[in-house]
Write an enzyme that holds these catalytic residues in place. Sequence first.
Site, short mmCIF file in Angstrom:
data_model
loop_
_atom_site.label_atom_id
_atom_site.label_comp_id
_atom_site.label_asym_id
_atom_site.label_seq_id
_atom_site.Cartn_x
_atom_site.Cartn_y
_atom_site.Cartn_z
CE LYS A 98 -3.80 2.28 2.39
NZ LYS A 98 -4.99 2.15 3.22
CG ASP A 203 -13.39 5.43 5.32
OD1 ASP A 203 -14.57 5.63 5.00
OD2 ASP A 203 -12.42 5.80 4.63
N1 LIG Z 1 -4.45 -6.63 2.53
C1 LIG Z 1 -5.31 -6.59 1.52
N2 LIG Z 1 -5.77 -7.74 0.99
C2 LIG Z 1 -6.64 -7.71 -0.04
N3 LIG Z 1 -7.09 -6.59 -0.64
C3 LIG Z 1 -6.67 -5.41 -0.16
C4 LIG Z 1 -5.75 -5.35 0.95
N4 LIG Z 1 -5.51 -4.05 1.22
C5 LIG Z 1 -6.22 -3.33 0.32
N5 LIG Z 1 -6.92 -4.13 -0.50
C6 LIG Z 1 -7.77 -3.72 -1.62
O1 LIG Z 1 -7.44 -2.39 -2.00
C7 LIG Z 1 -8.56 -1.51 -1.85
C8 LIG Z 1 -8.11 -0.17 -1.31
O2 LIG Z 1 -7.44 -0.35 -0.07
P1 LIG Z 1 -7.54 0.71 1.11
O3 LIG Z 1 -8.96 0.86 1.51
O4 LIG Z 1 -6.58 0.30 2.16
O5 LIG Z 1 -7.03 2.01 0.35
P2 LIG Z 1 -7.59 3.50 0.37
O6 LIG Z 1 -6.75 4.33 -0.51
O7 LIG Z 1 -7.72 3.93 1.76
O8 LIG Z 1 -8.97 3.38 -0.30
P3 LIG Z 1 -10.20 4.40 -0.11
O9 LIG Z 1 -9.68 5.77 0.04
O10 LIG Z 1 -10.99 4.16 -1.37
O11 LIG Z 1 -10.90 3.90 1.12
C9 LIG Z 1 -9.51 -2.25 -0.91
O12 LIG Z 1 -10.84 -1.91 -1.14
C10 LIG Z 1 -9.23 -3.70 -1.22
O13 LIG Z 1 -9.97 -4.10 -2.34
#
Ligand SMILES: Nc1ncnc2c1ncn2[C@@H]1O[C@H](COP(=O)(O)OP(=O)(O)OP(=O)(O)O)[C@@H](O)[C@H]1O
Length: 434
Positions: A98, A203
């Site tokens: 990430k 969230d």
């Molecule tokens: N450890 C993981 N295993 C599987 N899928 C994951 C994992 N981490 C993230 N994802 C996928 O990536 C997407 C985005 O991750 P995350 O919510 O952490 O990011 P974000 O940038 O905060 O997203 P948002 O701002 O849209 O909430 C998740 O909806 C999921 O589909």
Amino acid sequence: MGMKNHEIVPLALIENIAKLRRGGVFKVVQSLLKKKLIAHINKQVDGYSLTYSGYDVLAIHTFIKRGLIKQIGNMLGTGKESDIYLCKGPNDEDFVLKLARLGRTSFRAVKTKRDYLKGRSKHNWLYLSRLSAIKEYTFMESLYKTQIPTPQPISHNRHAILMSLIQGYPLINVSSIKHPGKVLNDCVNLSIKLVELGLVHCDFNQFNLLVTDDEDVFVIDFPQMVSVDHFNGEELYEKDIVCLNEFFANRFGVFCENIPKLKDLKVLRHVDAEIKASGYLKENLKDYEIEELDQVIESAKREDDDEEMDSGSGEEPAEELKEEEEKEKEKGVEETKELNIINSESLEEKIPHEDQEDSENSSDESGSQDEDLNANPQITDQNKTKTKTKAEKTPENSSDLKQKISNKLKKNRQKREKVRTNRNKVKGQMSLNF
Ligand SMILES: Nc1ncnc2c1ncn2[C@@H]1O[C@H](COP(=O)(O)OP(=O)(O)OP(=O)(O)O)[C@@H](O)[C@H]1O
Ligand SMILES: [Mg+2]
């Protein structure tokens, strides 16, 4: 290195740090510029700054040097605050990388409208992305240790987090579940468990809750998490649960009545305070740094709420889902569907059929949910909650909820469309260039 103290690093400083001849540095800088790993800025100061791609390369290089990853794979998702990539560990393990991206979309508005960063040169978006990743990683570590179902945190560097891959799907991509009542119950109990640890997720929605083929629930995405003692804690907690409830009612036909109020729940630990007291990951973040990050995330969330009207919470079923639901209603089919994934690639994927006995039980929703209530022994009895199916709703509750949902959906439709278009635009632009 130069960016520790300078948002824009003059060439002379680069030469000094790199200990290369002038011509050598120039060549390297030109090559980095070409690859878009750095950007040339010539406003008040003439110099260079790292781009997100450059910052990515440094973090990925560190993970490779640590022997944690050997390959970066496809992009798994892109959010407002991050890009998510699949990657492989040295023994072919599936990991998730990430990369925090604060400032990319709506956060830009925060910067221009409420300039928290004014006059503080070192507080740029890369820096705040790093703080965000530190915060998320630290919370993930604590929650994972407390046996909250989260990905396993593997490592952290700069704005990047390496974690295990959850073999599941975000609820938003799931069209039907065999035991929706149980899954909703698990979700609500999970949020209660967080409160017991002194935390509100903020969230806690269908985008950040992943459900596996076995219908186990995992929670992800922690940078915006706050303490239950946050001045707005009660409201934030309620918003999480109400929106999730609406989503379940809308999509799966179940909702949770008797959602406990935050003030009625017993807080058993204060993980937030413990983390703060331990100085955040031995990074010794100063209080003002943590506060500043929280302020930026919080105000961006507020802005998103204003501008995007909960793109997550006001979930509207896809047209085909609506039709499917209508047909089922006509046939009088009870909700004992399998887990279906709304995703062209995964449409074929379904959870394996449970044995006959199980599916017979599942047609008796209320009975099976009572069993489900005892499924999570970590939830204190006092804090446990109960889910009801649509069929069990009182007419008053049902029409209230329907009205509420339809109003919200109406309001959100256009806004969500806008968000989707923006996200797709961003997705199209993002790629790792190295
Ligand atoms: N450890 C993981 N295993 C599987 N899928 C994951 C994992 N981490 C993230 N994802 C996928 O990536 C997407 C985005 O991750 P995350 O919510 O952490 O990011 P974000 O940038 O905060 O997203 P948002 O701002 O849209 O909430 C998740 O909806 C999921 O589909
Ligand atoms: Mg998310």
